[in-house]
Design a protein around this motif. Structure first.
Motif, PDB file in Angstrom:
ATOM      1  N   GLU A  37       0.856  -1.181   0.000  1.00  0.00           N
ATOM      2  CA  GLU A  37       0.000   0.000   0.000  1.00  0.00           C
ATOM      3  C   GLU A  37       0.896   1.237   0.000  1.00  0.00           C
ATOM      4  O   GLU A  37       2.044   1.196   0.454  1.00  0.00           O
TER       5      GLU A  37
ATOM      6  N   VAL B 127       0.971   5.411   0.949  1.00  0.00           N
ATOM      7  CA  VAL B 127       0.346   6.552   1.625  1.00  0.00           C
ATOM      8  C   VAL B 127       1.115   7.814   1.259  1.00  0.00           C
ATOM      9  O   VAL B 127       2.339   7.892   1.474  1.00  0.00           O
TER      10      VAL B 127
ATOM     11  N   HIS C  70      -3.458   5.869  -0.709  1.00  0.00           N
ATOM     12  CA  HIS C  70      -4.175   6.710   0.247  1.00  0.00           C
ATOM     13  C   HIS C  70      -3.527   8.096   0.240  1.00  0.00           C
ATOM     14  O   HIS C  70      -2.316   8.217   0.422  1.00  0.00           O
TER      15      HIS C  70
ATOM     16  N   PRO D  93      -7.489   6.901  -5.776  1.00  0.00           N
ATOM     17  CA  PRO D  93      -7.099   6.549  -4.407  1.00  0.00           C
ATOM     18  C   PRO D  93      -8.226   5.879  -3.629  1.00  0.00           C
ATOM     19  O   PRO D  93      -9.397   6.208  -3.810  1.00  0.00           O
ATOM     20  N   LYS D  94      -7.842   4.952  -2.781  1.00  0.00           N
ATOM     21  CA  LYS D  94      -8.819   4.303  -1.913  1.00  0.00           C
ATOM     22  C   LYS D  94      -9.353   5.309  -0.909  1.00  0.00           C
ATOM     23  O   LYS D  94     -10.525   5.251  -0.514  1.00  0.00           O
ATOM     24  N   ASN D  95      -8.487   6.223  -0.493  1.00  0.00           N
ATOM     25  CA  ASN D  95      -8.881   7.302   0.414  1.00  0.00           C
ATOM     26  C   ASN D  95      -8.237   8.607  -0.046  1.00  0.00           C
ATOM     27  O   ASN D  95      -7.068   8.620  -0.441  1.00  0.00           O
ATOM     28  N   TRP D  96      -9.003   9.679   0.000  1.00  0.00           N
ATOM     29  CA  TRP D  96      -8.482  11.032  -0.249  1.00  0.00           C
ATOM     30  C   TRP D  96      -9.019  11.894   0.899  1.00  0.00           C
ATOM     31  O   TRP D  96     -10.198  12.216   0.945  1.00  0.00           O
TER      32      TRP D  96
ATOM     33  N   CYS E 138      -6.630   4.132   7.428  1.00  0.00           N
ATOM     34  CA  CYS E 138      -6.546   3.794   6.014  1.00  0.00           C
ATOM     35  C   CYS E 138      -5.979   2.395   5.801  1.00  0.00           C
ATOM     36  O   CYS E 138      -6.377   1.672   4.872  1.00  0.00           O
TER      37      CYS E 138
END
Length: 216
Positions: free
Chosen positions: A32, A34, A161, A185-188, A214
């Motif tokens: 992953e 970040v 992320h 992105p999986k998370n923003w 995340c």
């Protein structure tokens, strides 16, 4: 060498650029990714190649005289890397660097203290001197184009992320939307704080909690 077969990369600012490039080049190793207030390598237009190459060459020409004793002009001595009279002066300078950066950036005294103490050595006269290679702060001789950076995004296979600081490095809205579309992105997540929101005491806990969340 840690000899890890796979791992999660967390990169801030320039480190985010390194993280994107590494994850694109070695996708089998990165589980992953970040990104903290950074979206990858800083791209430039291909038409500006000569402009930025000249800036880099001129900076290197000037800097080499300071860094290497053999580059001395007759009758002039070069002082080398700057020596600050005391730790507090070095801290103040580091805080001003953030203040005068684009946007509404800032850096707390506490965060600056930790950064400066870790990055400096004490001199015989009581002053302090930064240990890092000052060439890291010089402009790059060659930048990736927008198309090349977008090619790196295409080669990412791991979940990404993105954590952005509200008062971090300014970002054009059209650029943000395009990067978000390409990165998927999986998370923003946008969080309070400035560019060093992961280091400032008032904001670092929220950043840490967001990273942990995340990666769950």
């Amino acid at each position: 060498s840690l000899e890890w077969e796979s791992f999660t990369l967390v990169g801030h600012s320039m480190g985010a650029g390194v993280g994107v490039m590494y994850a694109a080049c070695f996708p089998e190793q990165v589980e992953e990714l970040v990104l903290l207030d950074g979206l990858g390598p800083l791209p430039r237009k291909a038409s500006s190649t000569a402009k930025y190459a000249r800036q880099a060459i001129e900076r290197r020409s000037k800097g080499n005289k300071t860094m290497f004793p053999q580059f001395q002009e007759s009758g002039r001595e070069w002082s080398g890397t700057r020596i600050y009279p005391n730790l507090e002066k070095a801290i103040d300078t580091r805080m001003k660097t953030a203040k005068y950066s684009p946007g509404n950036q800032y850096l707390s005294h506490t965060a600056a203290l930790e950064m400066v103490q870790r990055a400096t050595i004490e001199k015989n006269n009581g002053g302090v001197q930064f240990q890092h290679d000052s060439r890291l702060q010089w402009p790059s001789l060659q930048y990736l184009t927008v198309e090349q950076v977008e090619g790196l995004y295409d080669d990412l296979t791991c979940p990404v992320h993105v954590l952005i600081a509200e008062d971090g490095w300014p970002m054009d809205e059209s650029v943000r939307k395009r990067v978000e579309m390409l990165l998927k992105p999986k998370n923003w997540i946008t969080l309070p704080g400035s560019h060093h929101f992961h280091a400032d005491p008032e904001t670092c806990t929220a950043v840490t909690d967001a990273i942990v969340s995340c990666l769950k």
